[in-house]
Design a protein around this motif. Sequence first.
Motif, short mmCIF file in Angstrom:
data_model
loop_
_atom_site.label_atom_id
_atom_site.label_comp_id
_atom_site.label_asym_id
_atom_site.label_seq_id
_atom_site.Cartn_x
_atom_site.Cartn_y
_atom_site.Cartn_z
N ALA A 8 0.38 -2.97 5.33
CA ALA A 8 0.39 -4.37 5.76
C ALA A 8 0.20 -5.30 4.57
N LEU A 9 -0.67 -4.92 3.63
CA LEU A 9 -0.87 -5.73 2.43
C LEU A 9 0.42 -5.84 1.63
N VAL A 10 1.14 -4.72 1.53
CA VAL A 10 2.42 -4.74 0.81
C VAL A 10 3.40 -5.68 1.51
N VAL A 11 3.48 -5.59 2.82
CA VAL A 11 4.40 -6.45 3.58
C VAL A 11 4.00 -7.91 3.45
N PHE A 12 2.71 -8.21 3.51
CA PHE A 12 2.26 -9.59 3.33
C PHE A 12 2.59 -10.10 1.93
N VAL A 36 14.52 -8.99 0.20
CA VAL A 36 13.48 -8.48 1.10
C VAL A 36 13.91 -7.16 1.71
N LEU A 37 15.16 -7.11 2.17
CA LEU A 37 15.69 -5.88 2.78
C LEU A 37 15.60 -4.71 1.80
N VAL A 38 16.06 -4.93 0.57
CA VAL A 38 16.04 -3.87 -0.44
C VAL A 38 14.61 -3.44 -0.74
N SER A 39 13.71 -4.40 -0.86
CA SER A 39 12.32 -4.09 -1.18
C SER A 39 11.67 -3.27 -0.07
N LEU A 40 11.96 -3.63 1.18
CA LEU A 40 11.39 -2.88 2.30
C LEU A 40 11.85 -1.42 2.29
N ALA A 41 13.13 -1.21 1.97
CA ALA A 41 13.65 0.16 1.95
C ALA A 41 13.10 0.95 0.77
N VAL A 42 13.02 0.33 -0.40
CA VAL A 42 12.51 1.01 -1.59
C VAL A 42 11.04 1.38 -1.41
N GLU A 44 9.51 2.17 1.30
CA GLU A 44 9.39 2.78 2.64
C GLU A 44 8.06 3.48 2.89
N PRO A 45 7.49 4.22 1.92
CA PRO A 45 6.20 4.88 2.21
C PRO A 45 5.11 3.90 2.65
N TYR A 46 5.23 2.65 2.22
CA TYR A 46 4.23 1.64 2.60
C TYR A 46 4.70 0.78 3.77
N THR A 47 5.98 0.46 3.81
CA THR A 47 6.49 -0.48 4.81
C THR A 47 6.89 0.17 6.12
N GLY A 48 7.17 1.48 6.06
CA GLY A 48 7.61 2.18 7.26
C GLY A 48 9.02 1.84 7.69
N VAL A 49 9.83 1.31 6.77
CA VAL A 49 11.21 0.94 7.08
C VAL A 49 12.16 1.79 6.25
N PRO A 50 12.76 2.84 6.83
CA PRO A 50 13.72 3.65 6.08
C PRO A 50 15.00 2.87 5.80
N ALA A 51 15.78 3.37 4.85
CA ALA A 51 16.98 2.65 4.41
C ALA A 51 17.94 2.37 5.56
N ARG A 52 18.15 3.37 6.41
CA ARG A 52 19.11 3.18 7.50
C ARG A 52 18.63 2.11 8.48
N GLU A 53 17.33 2.05 8.69
CA GLU A 53 16.79 1.03 9.59
C GLU A 53 16.80 -0.35 8.93
N ALA A 54 16.70 -0.36 7.60
CA ALA A 54 16.70 -1.63 6.88
C ALA A 54 18.02 -2.36 7.03
N ILE A 55 19.11 -1.61 7.09
CA ILE A 55 20.43 -2.25 7.21
C ILE A 55 20.90 -2.36 8.65
#
Length: 628
Positions: A8-12, A36-42, A44-55
């Motif tokens: 959550a800290l990373v996302v904030f 933001v999309l790219v950062s969330l996918a890169v 992923e261990p912190y954001t919980g958003v895999p690449a396929r879900e990011a797009i």
Amino acid sequence: MAALSTGALVVFGLIAVALTLFVTEWLPPDMTAIAVLVSLAVLEPYTGVPAREAIAGFASPAVVTIVAMYILSAGVEATGLVDWLGGRLAALTGGDERRLLGAVVGTTGVSAGFVNNTPVVAVFIPLVTGLSDRYGISPSKLLMPLSFAAMLGGTLTLVGTSTNLLASDVSRELLGRPFSMFTLTPVGVPVLLVGVGYLLTVGRALVPARVPPTQDFTEEFGMGRHLARLSVREGSPLVGHTVDEALDDGGPLAPVDDGQLIADGDPAAIDVDVLQIDRDGESLFATATDRPLAPGDVLTVRGNRQAVNRFGDRFDLRQLPREPVTESVLVDPDHDGVLAEAVVHRESRLLGRTLGAVDLRSRFDTTVLAVRRGETVIRERLDGVELTAGDTLLLQTPADKFSHLEDEGYLLLTDGPPELFGVGTDDGTPSLDPSAFVPLGVLAAVIALAAAGLVDIYIAALGGVVAMVAAGTLTATRAYDAVSWNVVFLLAGLLPLGTAMQATGGSAFVGDLLAGVAGVLPPLALLAVLYLLTALLASIITPVATVVLMAPVSVATAESAGVAGFPVLVMVTFAVATAFITPIGYQTNLMVYGPGGYRFTDYARVGAPLQLLLCAVTTLSVAAIWPL
């Protein structure tokens, strides 16, 4: 209270960076969203958003529907229906300001409920400015109400604005309950009626008359001391050369005595543009003629007195008496030369570029005479002006070239002569071709199918696109051009941010905080607080970003406070669609900012009371329809 995880800290942190970029516009908003999309996918261990879900946002029903609605709106716009309707309204109101204001806001408000409100405003701006000139009314008195009415109308249906569609998608993901075509209508109708009533009474008194009613662009932009006329003498080195070959960078007459160039961007440049050549009663556009200059030719130029004096001395030109150079002098009926006003919109290809780098003069035979930015009018050293959204340009242009500027995404026409807007009827009002009923029928069918639940809105809208192209209303190329792809990328890029907030518990954490703050408040007050917080945020950053951030937070807040999530999410939807208090929060506000000559604070002056009024109306309406 939910624990604040590392994710959550990373996302904030990503949200904080994104908000900074949205406010500063160091990157265009759509590029910020993709970052933001790219950062969330890169991460992923912190954001919980895999690449396929990011797009996955690119296949979101909201994004697909918005793409289709842009095309359907373009099809309706191409029929000339709005122009025709505006002409009819002008004839009915007879130039009375109060009746004209009522006709504009009423028509715009209803139209924006079924056709995306941004193109509705784009079509109405030149219509309103033309009517203002005709009847001696300040356009400022009509343009801000036009934008506000379009925003109010956008709340009537699911397709009124892109944020409605996005909120519906978020509601489907979080609550399993997407909006239907008319879910918002029971609240949208009182919001529109109250808003229109305000604009016709209190708002009418508060909207300032920043731009005086005038039909002369040279007066409106204060060009009196920046336009002059010079006569070519027998011995002038310009004789025998065209303006372009004589004065362009590298031309035979470009070097001055010290070997420097009289060229755009050069420190020694003479800041003068040759606009027009008069010879034996004939006027020639300087940028569009290849006739060599001859003794006795009269040149109309743009430049301050010092620059004009230097220019005359350098090329042996005789200055004519300083008679006012009015719009009538600069208009060239023989060669379709006109003066026009155009705004740099949020999707313009000119954003962040200087006029010198774009070089509209050589590419489109178009000369920029002045730039209005809020209250400031820039008339000198124009080549170095870096353009921003909302800038209004005064142009001298051939009528047949301006359409290219619009079609290629440079500018949006806001005022000019009738020939720039197409052909009208004999009495001067726009004509309506019977073929206009084809796209109207297609749009009605799309809305009816979606409203009846027979077909999902995105499938119905895509089917409508196929029908319009098949009927010849639009070409496939025009259909693709009609889509604001930066909005599409903005939406698709930000959607996974909401997913990350949910996955990391960030939404629950903020929701608990808000619920704790609102713990002493009744549910109605909680709705009002969320509305005002959301509206304020949407007025600073994009409404799209605000929906993505506030929708999951509002649902989490509702859960923590023990109230229903759906009405809270509806409140957020209305709040982002009615962000009145700044010109930068909503696209239509920015579109009228320059043409209306408004100050930044004018939006708060008129919009803040309306925002508070609608907070009460929306809160009571939502609570009455969807019990908390």
